[in-house]
Design a protein around this motif. Structure first.
Motif, PDB file in Angstrom:
ATOM      1  N   LEU A   4       0.652  -1.426   0.002  1.00  0.00           N
ATOM      2  CA  LEU A   4      -0.011   0.131  -0.153  1.00  0.00           C
ATOM      3  C   LEU A   4       0.798   1.165   0.028  1.00  0.00           C
ATOM      4  CD1 LEU A   4      -2.609  -1.320   2.384  1.00  0.00           C
ATOM      5  CD2 LEU A   4      -3.176  -0.688   0.265  1.00  0.00           C
ATOM      6  N   ARG A   5       2.111   1.115   0.719  1.00  0.00           N
ATOM      7  CA  ARG A   5       2.884   2.310   0.616  1.00  0.00           C
ATOM      8  C   ARG A   5       3.700   2.642  -0.631  1.00  0.00           C
ATOM      9  NH1 ARG A   5       4.435   0.160   5.597  1.00  0.00           N
ATOM     10  NH2 ARG A   5       6.497  -0.702   4.568  1.00  0.00           N
ATOM     11  N   LEU A   6       3.709   1.521  -1.527  1.00  0.00           N
ATOM     12  CA  LEU A   6       4.488   1.684  -2.880  1.00  0.00           C
ATOM     13  C   LEU A   6       3.495   1.356  -4.076  1.00  0.00           C
ATOM     14  CD1 LEU A   6       7.585  -0.468  -1.363  1.00  0.00           C
ATOM     15  CD2 LEU A   6       7.630   1.975  -2.077  1.00  0.00           C
ATOM     16  N   GLY A   7       2.433   1.846  -3.915  1.00  0.00           N
ATOM     17  CA  GLY A   7       1.802   1.779  -5.286  1.00  0.00           C
ATOM     18  C   GLY A   7       0.248   0.986  -5.136  1.00  0.00           C
ATOM     19  N   ALA A   8       0.106   0.135  -4.271  1.00  0.00           N
ATOM     20  CA  ALA A   8      -1.083  -0.758  -4.510  1.00  0.00           C
ATOM     21  C   ALA A   8      -2.165   0.092  -4.025  1.00  0.00           C
ATOM     22  CB  ALA A   8      -0.983  -2.003  -3.446  1.00  0.00           C
ATOM     23  N   THR A   9      -3.479  -0.037  -4.616  1.00  0.00           N
ATOM     24  CA  THR A   9      -4.786   0.521  -4.189  1.00  0.00           C
ATOM     25  C   THR A   9      -5.540  -0.260  -3.315  1.00  0.00           C
ATOM     26  OG1 THR A   9      -5.875  -0.267  -6.202  1.00  0.00           O
ATOM     27  CG2 THR A   9      -4.752   1.614  -6.347  1.00  0.00           C
ATOM     28  N   HIS A  10      -5.305  -1.666  -3.249  1.00  0.00           N
ATOM     29  CA  HIS A  10      -5.593  -2.357  -2.449  1.00  0.00           C
ATOM     30  C   HIS A  10      -4.803  -3.600  -2.007  1.00  0.00           C
ATOM     31  CE1 HIS A  10      -9.017  -0.874  -5.007  1.00  0.00           C
ATOM     32  NE2 HIS A  10      -9.874  -1.151  -3.772  1.00  0.00           N
ATOM     33  N   ALA A  11      -5.050  -4.154  -0.786  1.00  0.00           N
ATOM     34  CA  ALA A  11      -4.275  -5.220  -0.185  1.00  0.00           C
ATOM     35  C   ALA A  11      -4.855  -6.237   0.502  1.00  0.00           C
ATOM     36  CB  ALA A  11      -2.883  -4.758   0.409  1.00  0.00           C
ATOM     37  N   VAL A  12      -4.890  -7.541   0.006  1.00  0.00           N
ATOM     38  CA  VAL A  12      -5.896  -8.528   0.596  1.00  0.00           C
ATOM     39  C   VAL A  12      -5.074  -9.739   0.983  1.00  0.00           C
ATOM     40  CG1 VAL A  12      -7.913  -7.512  -0.265  1.00  0.00           C
ATOM     41  CG2 VAL A  12      -6.576  -9.217  -1.614  1.00  0.00           C
ATOM     42  N   GLU A  13      -5.645 -10.625   1.745  1.00  0.00           N
ATOM     43  CA  GLU A  13      -4.957 -11.700   2.273  1.00  0.00           C
ATOM     44  C   GLU A  13      -5.017 -12.953   1.143  1.00  0.00           C
ATOM     45  OE1 GLU A  13      -5.230 -13.294   5.943  1.00  0.00           O
ATOM     46  OE2 GLU A  13      -6.246 -11.283   6.678  1.00  0.00           O
ATOM     47  N   THR A  14      -6.215 -13.060   0.314  1.00  0.00           N
ATOM     48  CA  THR A  14      -6.362 -14.242  -0.526  1.00  0.00           C
ATOM     49  C   THR A  14      -7.014 -13.772  -2.001  1.00  0.00           C
ATOM     50  OG1 THR A  14      -8.891 -14.246  -0.057  1.00  0.00           O
ATOM     51  CG2 THR A  14      -7.458 -15.319   1.290  1.00  0.00           C
ATOM     52  N   MET A  15      -6.739 -14.707  -2.849  1.00  0.00           N
ATOM     53  CA  MET A  15      -7.008 -14.516  -4.299  1.00  0.00           C
ATOM     54  C   MET A  15      -8.410 -14.384  -4.479  1.00  0.00           C
ATOM     55  SD  MET A  15      -4.636 -13.896  -6.690  1.00  0.00           S
ATOM     56  CE  MET A  15      -5.652 -14.498  -8.044  1.00  0.00           C
ATOM     57  N   GLU A  16      -9.165 -15.046  -3.595  1.00  0.00           N
ATOM     58  CA  GLU A  16     -10.595 -14.969  -3.706  1.00  0.00           C
ATOM     59  C   GLU A  16     -11.182 -13.484  -3.506  1.00  0.00           C
ATOM     60  OE1 GLU A  16      -9.740 -19.152  -3.211  1.00  0.00           O
ATOM     61  OE2 GLU A  16      -9.167 -17.436  -1.815  1.00  0.00           O
ATOM     62  N   GLU A  17     -10.487 -12.826  -2.456  1.00  0.00           N
ATOM     63  CA  GLU A  17     -10.678 -11.329  -2.403  1.00  0.00           C
ATOM     64  C   GLU A  17     -10.654 -10.383  -3.197  1.00  0.00           C
ATOM     65  OE1 GLU A  17     -10.200 -10.449   2.259  1.00  0.00           O
ATOM     66  OE2 GLU A  17      -8.565 -11.906   1.784  1.00  0.00           O
TER      67      GLU A  17
END
Length: 374
Positions: A231-244
């Motif tokens: 999230l600090r380096l460019g992601a707009t979302h960060a989640v634990e699983t591929m389903e999410e």
């Protein structure tokens, strides 16, 4: 001959241990380098686990490094004592079919990366100081050595004002991740991109996707430390699983799926490819950058109808499809301009004697990227 110390694997599976070594004098086309820093890439851990078998043991690890030339043999393309260099873990001869057509990452010299010897030879450049046993070099460079001897084909001269303590990272992790998004994935402005696994490679796929203009960059990792870094380096979302991640991608694409999913997990399994294929849209791309057991022939759980009827593509990516002699310097210029973050990638620094501990930290999720500083 120079005496030095280096971290070696005596057999696999095994752990890195630091031993006294002897380094040969430079031959024509070779340079001796006093190391400044080495990244702790997961590929060197694959050597320790045996997922990537070495051609000989003992085997001195490390393939992501930077240092200062201390001696140069004849015919070394202008490289001289005092020059600052970053190693490319993939050598480039400059004249084979692949180099000549702009695909230096596929240079024919790459066939010798795991033999431990110099290209086209059976002899090594390192020996155990205790008994003279030949020691193989990882990718022909072995950056887990205080002093190493490398081919000119593995060296890129860099400006003296670039800090070598972080410049080492562009020798593998940065180019591999960045290029997996920009080159192999073809990220364009407005795209929705999933990055599966946010370690030392994936975090740079995040940076690359953001730099290329992706509107949504969805980072996937079970480790909170890595999600926060993304999230600090460019992601707009960060989640634990591929389903999410897949559900979020559907929300932004009218149910179609991500434009590309980049697989940069620590240990690649067939199921990762299946999950990635299920996450992308028609004519989308799955970029397979991660490594696992390279001798495995386990089938991929992929629908052939998906490939044919929906034109989905599985694209391998070696060093992110980079041309190291150009891209290493280009990425350092991006770093200078502030467009590429390097300092922020380093979670922890270690001494040479702590290499085994550093990999324990990596497995425990305490590192995005660890760096040995000499």
């Amino acid at each position: 001959m120079v005496h030095t110390r280096g971290a070696v694997i005596r057999n696999a599976p095994g752990k890195y241990e630091v031993v006294d070594l002897e380094v040969d004098d430079p031959r024509p086309g070779e340079i001796e380098v006093k190391m400044v820093a080495s990244g702790l890439c997961h590929s060197d851990d694959h050597i320790a686990t045996g997922d990537i078998p070495a051609g000989r043991y003992p085997f001195a690890g490390g393939h992501e490094g930077s240092g200062i030339v201390t001696r140069a043999g004849a015919n070394t393309k202008g490289l001289a004592e005092g020059d600052h260099v970053v190693f490319s873990f993939l050598p480039s001869c400059g004249h084979c079919r692949w180099c000549s057509s702009g695909m230096q990452n596929l240079c024919d010299l790459g066939a010798g990366l795991l033999t431990g010897a110099r290209w086209g030879e059976d002899s090594t450049r390192l020996k155990l100081a205790s008994d003279g046993t030949p020691v193989g070099q990882m990718c022909g460079i072995s950056t887990f050595c205080e002093t190493t001897l490398v081919s000119q084909d593995s060296c890129v001269k860099v400006p003296d004002d670039v800090p070598l303590e972080v410049a080492c990272l562009v020798g593998c992790g940065v180019g591999t991740g960045w290029g997996s998004a920009v080159n192999a994935g073809g990220v364009e402005p407005g795209h929705t991109t999933i990055v599966m696994g946010v370690g030392g490679i994936g975090i740079n796929a995040v940076q690359g996707a953001a730099h290329a203009g992706a509107g949504n960059v969805i980072a996937v990792d079970p480790v909170a430390l890595k999600r926060d870094a993304a999230l600090r380096l460019g992601a707009t979302h960060a989640v634990e699983t591929m389903e999410e991640a897949t559900e979020i991608a559907h929300q932004f694409t009218n149910g179609q799926g991500a434009d590309q999913t980049i697989i940069t997990v620590g240990v690649l399994k067939p199921d990762h490819v299946g999950q990635a294929m299920a996450s992308i849209r028609k004519a989308g791309t799955v970029v397979v950058t991660a490594l696992g057991d390279i001798q495995s022939t386990e089938p991929l759980p992929v629908s052939l109808a998906d490939v044919t009827l929906f034109q989905k593509r599985i694209q391998g990516a070696m060093f992110g499809m980079s041309n190291p002699n150009w891209d290493i310097l280009r990425q350092l210029e991006l770093y200078r301009s502030g467009a590429l973050k390097l300092d922020e990638l380093v979670t922890n620094t270690y001494t040479l004697d702590q290499v085994a501990t550093a990999y324990e930290d990596m497995h425990a999720g305490r590192n995005v990227r660890g760096v040995v500083r000499y």
